[in-house]
Design a protein around this motif. Structure first.
Motif, PDB file in Angstrom:
ATOM      1  N   PHE A  20      -2.198   3.844 -14.980  1.00  0.00           N
ATOM      2  CA  PHE A  20      -3.124   2.790 -14.557  1.00  0.00           C
ATOM      3  C   PHE A  20      -2.297   1.704 -13.878  1.00  0.00           C
ATOM      4  O   PHE A  20      -1.523   1.004 -14.530  1.00  0.00           O
ATOM      5  N   VAL A  21      -2.415   1.610 -12.576  1.00  0.00           N
ATOM      6  CA  VAL A  21      -1.563   0.729 -11.780  1.00  0.00           C
ATOM      7  C   VAL A  21      -2.354  -0.494 -11.320  1.00  0.00           C
ATOM      8  O   VAL A  21      -3.422  -0.361 -10.713  1.00  0.00           O
ATOM      9  N   THR A  22      -1.845  -1.668 -11.638  1.00  0.00           N
ATOM     10  CA  THR A  22      -2.404  -2.914 -11.115  1.00  0.00           C
ATOM     11  C   THR A  22      -1.351  -3.577 -10.241  1.00  0.00           C
ATOM     12  O   THR A  22      -0.145  -3.370 -10.430  1.00  0.00           O
ATOM     13  N   ALA A  23      -1.797  -4.367  -9.268  1.00  0.00           N
ATOM     14  CA  ALA A  23      -0.845  -4.906  -8.294  1.00  0.00           C
ATOM     15  C   ALA A  23      -1.213  -6.321  -7.880  1.00  0.00           C
ATOM     16  O   ALA A  23      -2.377  -6.732  -7.961  1.00  0.00           O
ATOM     17  N   TYR A  54       0.836  -1.203   0.000  1.00  0.00           N
ATOM     18  CA  TYR A  54       0.000   0.000   0.000  1.00  0.00           C
ATOM     19  C   TYR A  54       0.876   1.261   0.000  1.00  0.00           C
ATOM     20  O   TYR A  54       0.543   2.251  -0.669  1.00  0.00           O
ATOM     21  N   SER A  55       1.977   1.253   0.725  1.00  0.00           N
ATOM     22  CA  SER A  55       2.860   2.418   0.772  1.00  0.00           C
ATOM     23  C   SER A  55       3.495   2.685  -0.594  1.00  0.00           C
ATOM     24  O   SER A  55       3.595   3.836  -1.033  1.00  0.00           O
ATOM     25  N   VAL A  56       3.922   1.621  -1.277  1.00  0.00           N
ATOM     26  CA  VAL A  56       4.518   1.781  -2.602  1.00  0.00           C
ATOM     27  C   VAL A  56       3.473   2.273  -3.602  1.00  0.00           C
ATOM     28  O   VAL A  56       3.754   3.156  -4.428  1.00  0.00           O
ATOM     29  N   LEU A  57       2.269   1.728  -3.538  1.00  0.00           N
ATOM     30  CA  LEU A  57       1.207   2.191  -4.436  1.00  0.00           C
ATOM     31  C   LEU A  57       0.901   3.662  -4.191  1.00  0.00           C
ATOM     32  O   LEU A  57       0.653   4.428  -5.138  1.00  0.00           O
ATOM     33  N   LEU A  95      -6.505   3.385  -3.070  1.00  0.00           N
ATOM     34  CA  LEU A  95      -5.303   2.557  -2.972  1.00  0.00           C
ATOM     35  C   LEU A  95      -5.612   1.065  -3.000  1.00  0.00           C
ATOM     36  O   LEU A  95      -4.755   0.260  -3.361  1.00  0.00           O
ATOM     37  N   ARG A  96      -6.832   0.683  -2.626  1.00  0.00           N
ATOM     38  CA  ARG A  96      -7.174  -0.740  -2.562  1.00  0.00           C
ATOM     39  C   ARG A  96      -7.664  -1.287  -3.903  1.00  0.00           C
ATOM     40  O   ARG A  96      -7.839  -2.495  -4.050  1.00  0.00           O
ATOM     41  N   ARG A  97      -7.883  -0.409  -4.871  1.00  0.00           N
ATOM     42  CA  ARG A  97      -8.374  -0.863  -6.178  1.00  0.00           C
ATOM     43  C   ARG A  97      -7.316  -1.655  -6.941  1.00  0.00           C
ATOM     44  O   ARG A  97      -6.122  -1.408  -6.824  1.00  0.00           O
ATOM     45  N   ASP A  98      -7.793  -2.591  -7.751  1.00  0.00           N
ATOM     46  CA  ASP A  98      -6.964  -3.289  -8.740  1.00  0.00           C
ATOM     47  C   ASP A  98      -5.776  -4.032  -8.119  1.00  0.00           C
ATOM     48  O   ASP A  98      -4.670  -4.056  -8.676  1.00  0.00           O
ATOM     49  N   ILE A  99      -6.012  -4.637  -6.955  1.00  0.00           N
ATOM     50  CA  ILE A  99      -4.993  -5.487  -6.324  1.00  0.00           C
ATOM     51  C   ILE A  99      -5.517  -6.920  -6.269  1.00  0.00           C
ATOM     52  O   ILE A  99      -6.651  -7.159  -5.846  1.00  0.00           O
ATOM     53  N   THR A 100      -4.679  -7.853  -6.685  1.00  0.00           N
ATOM     54  CA  THR A 100      -4.982  -9.274  -6.563  1.00  0.00           C
ATOM     55  C   THR A 100      -4.128  -9.839  -5.438  1.00  0.00           C
ATOM     56  O   THR A 100      -2.901  -9.692  -5.455  1.00  0.00           O
ATOM     57  N   TRP A 101      -4.774 -10.468  -4.460  1.00  0.00           N
ATOM     58  CA  TRP A 101      -4.062 -11.024  -3.302  1.00  0.00           C
ATOM     59  C   TRP A 101      -3.990 -12.540  -3.432  1.00  0.00           C
ATOM     60  O   TRP A 101      -4.987 -13.188  -3.738  1.00  0.00           O
ATOM     61  N   LEU A 102      -2.814 -13.098  -3.186  1.00  0.00           N
ATOM     62  CA  LEU A 102      -2.589 -14.528  -3.371  1.00  0.00           C
ATOM     63  C   LEU A 102      -1.855 -15.127  -2.185  1.00  0.00           C
ATOM     64  O   LEU A 102      -0.985 -14.487  -1.592  1.00  0.00           O
ATOM     65  N   THR A 103      -2.183 -16.369  -1.859  1.00  0.00           N
ATOM     66  CA  THR A 103      -1.371 -17.156  -0.937  1.00  0.00           C
ATOM     67  C   THR A 103      -0.432 -17.995  -1.792  1.00  0.00           C
ATOM     68  O   THR A 103      -0.877 -18.839  -2.570  1.00  0.00           O
TER      69      THR A 103
END
Length: 306
Positions: free
Chosen positions: A112-115, A98-101, A178-186
């Motif tokens: 357009f930033v995806t993460a 989140y800090s880097v974004l 900041l929470r948009r367009d983030i995919t979280w993975l284990t």
């Protein structure tokens, strides 16, 4: 543990403690000579490197401001209204990503930033995905690893108002933009299928989780995550054994970014105690022939690299 065993452990530690007291009594300018740097590296490799290996989810927002500033500056090389991909491997509870974004979007609001955020612990991935934190309370309780410090300290709140919004229960949530367009993975950082899961990235964060690994595992892991960096992209890697990092990156297509190198290296003041503490920061020594690779945190992959 028996009283006898405790006494033996204390006895074994006594010479080391005396040596540390003597080391810290040496004037700082003398400790920063090439000879003392070599002595310190010998002490670290011989007596410290293999002690106290444990993983934790120690993280917090805006952890290294000079590093974040340089990452934001590096986005100037991307075309207007272009796409930028960012991934954090070993993302922990999300504060670093989140800090880097935040740094990237503040520097280049047109992009357009995806993460992607990936961690081996599903517990912390869920925390990161929610993006909700309580001041002064670590969010990673219940994971396989130690929780570490709180992601947000009360003293930090005034500087985080653009990142976090207060909720009625006293918690803080990462703002929607900041929470948009983030995919979280284990996922496991050593898994050879990681590239298929995450894809190639313009900014790849791989910080502070390879340090507790043994050298062979850390090297394998570093080589694996390096594959995720797109040609022309950047690898941000810290908290790894410096000999391993230097060996791998010096013979690769990555080149160190030395912009504000000293400020980035010195920013995390809590990493004091080298060469006696395993997690402590080795002082930057520009007399070392490989200093640019050894003490850089940011590395650039040439556009003609595969």
């Amino acid at each position: 543990m028996s009283t006898t065993m405790t006494g033996l452990n204390t006895l074994r530690q006594t010479p080391r403690r005396l040596c540390r007291v003597f080391w810290e009594s040496i004037p700082s300018p003398l400790r920063r000579t090439p000879f003392m740097f070599r002595t310190g590296r010998y002490i670290y490799r011989r007596f410290t490197k293999n002690t106290a290996r444990f993983q934790s989810h120690y993280t917090h927002f805006m952890r290294n401001p000079p590093l974040l500033s340089v990452i934001g500056m590096l986005t100037s090389g991307y075309p207007r209204n272009g796409d930028v991909k960012v991934a954090s491997i070993g993302c922990s509870t999300g504060a670093e990503l989140y800090s880097v974004l935040y740094a990237i979007k503040k520097a280049r609001s047109d992009l357009f930033v995806t993460a992607h955020g990936a961690d081996i612990s599903g517990v912390v991935v869920e925390v990161a995905k929610r993006g909700v934190y309580f001041p002064n309370v670590p969010a990673a309780e219940g994971s396989s690893y130690a929780a570490g410090r709180a992601e947000v300290a009360s003293a930090d709140l005034p500087s985080l108002v653009e990142i976090l919004q207060p909720l009625p229960d006293g918690s803080l949530q990462v703002r929607d933009w900041l929470r948009r367009d983030i995919t979280w993975l284990t996922a496991d950082a050593t898994d050879v299928e990681l590239l298929d899961l995450v894809g190639r990235q313009d900014f790849l964060l791989a910080n502070n989780f390879m340090g507790p690994m043994d050298d062979l595992m850390a090297e394998r892991c570093l080589r694996n995550v390096m594959r995720l960096v797109a040609p022309g992209g950047y690898l941000i890697v810290d908290g790894i054994d410096l000999d391993v990092k230097t060996k791998v990156l010096k013979t690769s297509g990555f080149r160190p970014v030395v912009t504000r190198q000293y400020e980035i290296w010195a920013s995390e003041a809590w990493k004091n105690g080298w060469p006696w503490l395993r997690w402590a920061r080795e002082p930057l020594d520009r007399s070392a022939p490989d200093w640019a690779w050894r003490y850089s945190v940011i590395f650039h992959l040439a556009t003609d690299s595969a």
